[in-house]
Scaffold this active site. Structure first.
Site: not given
Length: 306
Positions: A15, A141, A209, A248, A250, A267, A269, A273
């Site tokens: 990443e 990612s 992305y 964050r 998900d 999951e 994070n 990002g």
């Protein structure tokens, strides 16, 4: 006295490009907010670099194994340099999707059924009845993620390729159809809920992305009951792993499963990002926090013993 912030970015994980983008965006915002900022492309000489720079705070914009697995956090604890985001244990737990799901389940957070298998075994025969998902245990990612669709005759053979670098043990989990939702937590406050919409097979690296790969609906157009449930589950996941700062979480939401649908946590994070168009800054903006406000809050929240 103006704080000197070292923005840790780059590194050597899969990443790296994402981290460089996050780091550059955060560094620019921190400068606009009045901080003295040094951008550090992290290498194996990071101890020497930080000894020379002597920053007041490390803003951790690293993504991937070294940056969010507890490794850099442990080093920063050792040298007692205050840093952003979660600490050693929370970072390590969140990076290991298998261990994180064990903690989530114990905390009453719904998760998908899964098994851990060697990738060679996964390639031999279906590990469960399709549809299912195969993913690395400790990568981000959406690197190395495969969706095996209903009726697919064989498991993914790409998992055996020679350049695979995401570990030999992988997670195989039940596929949840429906909508992709995510919710950021800032300290002890859940921000808004975003729905991620993409025309691609799933919210993979390209969707995340590439220009036009996905669109973000903020706030998500879901029932108030589910919206509230996502926020509460994001806070619960953040607390269950002992996270700090910004995270964050998900989710997948199948609104066609029963009266209220099926909502599961995928999951969390701990290093989401952080470009200006990333999910967390978007949610913060919807809550009235500018990008400069967000990164300023993160720097002032930085500490050791996280």
């Amino acid at each position: 006295m103006t704080k000197h912030v070292a923005v840790l970015m780059g590194g050597w994980s899969n990443e790296r490009p994402v981290s460089l983008a996050s780091g550059a965006g955060c560094a620019a915002a921190l400068r606009r907010a009045g901080y003295r900022v040094t951008e550090v492309d992290v290498g194996r000489d990071i101890a020497h670099v930080l000894e020379q720079l002597k920053p007041d705070v490390a803003f951790n914009a690293l993504h991937g194994t070294f940056g969010e697995s507890g490794m850099i956090q442990g080093f920063l604890e050792l040298i007692q340099l205050p840093y952003t985001h979660s600490g050693v244990l929370a970072s390590a737990l969140a990076m290991d999707k298998h261990q994180a799901k064990i903690v989530f389940k114990a905390a009453g957070i719904p998760v998908t059924d899964h098994v851990i298998m060697h990738r060679a075994e996964v390639a031999k025969a279906h590990a469960m009845l399709p549809p299912y998902v195969v993913k690395p245990i400790s990568d981000g990612s959406s690197f190395g993620v495969f969706i095996i669709k209903e009726g697919q005759s064989h498991p993914p053979q790409e998992i055996l390729r020679e350049d695979w670098n995401s570990g030999d043990d992988v997670m195989v989990e039940r596929y949840i159809p429906g909508r992709e939702l995510t919710c950021a937590v800032m300290g002890d406050v859940a921000l808004g809920v975003t729905e991620i919409v993409t025309d691609l097979a799933f919210y993979n690296y390209e969707a995340k992305y590439a220009k036009g790969g996905s669109s973000h609906i903020v706030p998500a157009q879901i029932s108030p009951n589910i919206y509230d449930k996502v926020q509460k589950m994001a806070l619960k996941a953040h607390a269950a792993l002992g996270c700090r700062g910004v995270t964050r979480t998900d989710f997948r939401y199948n609104d066609k499963a029963g009266e209220d649908g099926e909502l599961v946590c995928l999951e969390i994070n701990t290093q989401p990002g952080m470009t200006e168009t990333s999910l967390v800054p978007e949610q913060a903006a919807a809550a009235g926090h500018s990008f400069e406000d967000l990164v300023t809050w993160m720097v002032e929240d930085a500490s050791c013993n996280r």
